[in-house]
Design an enzyme around this catalytic site. Structure first.
Site, short mmCIF file in Angstrom:
data_model
loop_
_atom_site.label_atom_id
_atom_site.label_comp_id
_atom_site.label_asym_id
_atom_site.label_seq_id
_atom_site.Cartn_x
_atom_site.Cartn_y
_atom_site.Cartn_z
N GLY A 57 0.82 -1.21 0.00
CA GLY A 57 0.00 0.00 0.00
C GLY A 57 0.85 1.26 0.00
O GLY A 57 0.50 2.27 -0.63
N ASN A 133 -7.11 3.90 9.50
CA ASN A 133 -6.45 2.70 10.01
C ASN A 133 -6.40 2.65 11.54
O ASN A 133 -6.18 1.59 12.11
CB ASN A 133 -5.03 2.58 9.44
CG ASN A 133 -4.25 3.86 9.56
OD1 ASN A 133 -4.66 4.89 9.04
ND2 ASN A 133 -3.13 3.81 10.25
N GLN A 161 -7.43 -0.05 4.14
CA GLN A 161 -8.13 -0.61 5.30
C GLN A 161 -9.48 -1.21 4.98
O GLN A 161 -9.90 -2.18 5.60
CB GLN A 161 -8.28 0.47 6.39
CG GLN A 161 -7.02 0.71 7.18
CD GLN A 161 -6.62 -0.48 8.06
OE1 GLN A 161 -7.46 -1.26 8.49
NE2 GLN A 161 -5.34 -0.61 8.31
N SER A 181 -3.67 -3.15 -0.30
CA SER A 181 -2.56 -3.90 0.29
C SER A 181 -3.02 -5.31 0.60
O SER A 181 -4.08 -5.51 1.21
CB SER A 181 -2.09 -3.20 1.57
OG SER A 181 -1.08 -3.96 2.19
N HIS A 183 -1.84 -7.68 2.66
CA HIS A 183 -1.84 -8.27 4.00
C HIS A 183 -3.03 -7.84 4.86
O HIS A 183 -3.25 -8.40 5.93
CB HIS A 183 -0.50 -8.04 4.72
CG HIS A 183 -0.19 -6.64 5.12
ND1 HIS A 183 -0.35 -6.20 6.40
CD2 HIS A 183 0.30 -5.60 4.42
CE1 HIS A 183 0.04 -4.93 6.47
NE2 HIS A 183 0.43 -4.54 5.28
N CYS A 306 5.72 4.99 18.91
CA CYS A 306 6.75 5.93 19.37
C CYS A 306 7.91 5.89 18.38
O CYS A 306 8.21 4.86 17.79
CB CYS A 306 7.21 5.62 20.77
SG CYS A 306 7.25 3.90 21.19
#
Ligand code: PLP
Length: 376
Positions: A57, A133, A161, A181, A183, A306
């Protein structure tokens, strides 16, 4: 990955040909790629020749944005909740970028889009995802395309998504392109597609031997593409289990609210993907919860990851106008074809300890006030 996909990939790995070769083995490999193209096209409601296979994607989004200038686009309008593969690609493009805001429910503001389009006559490419997402909130892509048409603007939809979860017809949508995408539909990682309209010019990101009708150079990832095709075909033929997953997600959320009344479910007031739940308990830092749940065998993600040791807040929660205490605490849980009631039970075995360890009581406390503030 579904076992049927794994098996198909294994079988495809036994084919030694290169799909660009004219000999028998090459023709066999080509046939596998073209069968997969037809299957992905069928689920996307597109013509097979509209499909450009990519490495996922991210590449598909980059390819659409990189090709914008070749289609007379002079500026980009980017929703504030886009995935980084859209927002970062827009940032490095040579085009002017303006923002498309979302409401507190997490839905793109079409009045703002109209005002933006009306206020600048340079041709725009609107970048609006089909579903977010993090929150799963479904975006008004049909209305955005209709609006864009009035102003001679183009729309690229990151459909990663929602593909396979909500119906889509690329042909009737009228967008310039959509990104997919593999996966996200129980196919292998590292494979995706850009679906492109007939009149759209694609400027390849990867130049090479003219593969993918000259739109993406390089020998195709045959086993990966085959797996993508089988995953798409499985949904076309057997459905996507979304009704079951919605019941499971709703069961999860009602139990979560009962156990932790202060929890905030992001986007709960908007139409959402039926397998997704994004929730936060004020000041219960997402990365702490994600690690504690992981130790208990539950894989969930922080709304924002993060980076370089610094804890980020979710740009999606921020765009929805949620306070920092929530934006730094959002956790997203996605259910897949193999998810079960036992998985949800496992979550709730671990959850009270996670909340307690973080010093939160599982009743209305200061967080009750937070829920009121975010309008839940
Ligand atoms: N767009 C959205 C909305 C996504 O959720 C993702 C992946 O999570 C991507 C794009 C990137 O896709 P890929 O991981 O195949 O590069």
């Amino acid at each position: 990955m579904k076992p049927i996909v794994r098996d198909a990939i294994y079988e495809a790995m036994r084919v030694s040909g290169n799909p660009s070769s004219v000999h028998r083995a090459g023709r066999l490999a080509r046939r596998l790629v073209e069968t997969a193209r037809g299957r992905v096209a069928a689920l996307a409601g597109a013509k097979p020749q509209s499909i450009v296979f990519t490495a996922g994607g991210t590449e598909a989004n980059n390819l659409a944005i990189y090709s914008a200038a070749a289609n007379g686009v002079e500026r980009l309008i980017v929703s504030t909740i886009e995935h980084a593969s859209v927002s970062a690609a827009a940032e490095v493009s040579a085009l002017d970028v303006s923002e498309l805001p979302v409401s507190q429910a997490g839905v793109a503001d079409l009045n703002a889009l109209e005002a933006n389009l009306a206020g600048d006559s340079r041709r725009a490419l609107v970048l609006l995802m089909s579903a977010n997402n993090e929150t799963g909130v479904i975006q008004p892509i049909k209305a955005a395309v209709a609006l864009a048409k009035q102003f001679n603007a183009l729309v690229h939809v990151d459909a990663v998504q929602s593909f396979g979860k909500e119906p889509i017809s690329f042909e009737s949508l009228g967008a310039a392109s959509i990104a997919l995408s593999s996966h996200k539909i129980a196919g292998p990682t590292g494979v995706g597609a850009l679906v492109v309209g007939d009149s759209i010019i694609i400027r390849p990101l990867i130049n090479g031997g003219g593969q993918e009708l000259g739109r993406r150079g390089g020998t195709q990832n045959v086993p990966g593409i085959v797996g993508f095709g089988v995953a798409a075909d499985a949904i076309s033929k057997s459905g996507n289990q979304m009704a079951e997953l919605e019941a499971l997600r709703d069961h999860f959320e009602s139990q979560l609210r009962a156990q932790t009344p202060s929890v905030v479910v992001l986007g709960a007031d908007a139409p959402r993907l039926r397998n997704t739940s994004c929730f936060a308990v004020a000041d219960l830092r997402a990365e702490t919860a994600v690690m504690a749940l992981d130790l208990a065998g539950v894989c969930v993600s922080a709304g924002a990851a993060c980076s370089s040791g610094k804890v980020a807040t979710s740009h999606v929660a921020e765009a929805m106008g949620l306070p920092e205490a929530i934006a730094g605490s959002s956790i997203r849980m996605s259910l897949g074809w193999a998810s079960s009631h036992e998985d949800i039970d496992r979550f709730f075995e671990a959850w009270p300890k996670v909340v307690k360890r973080a010093g939160h009581a599982s009743d209305e406390g200061s967080n009750g006030a937070m829920r009121a503030r975010v309008g839940e």
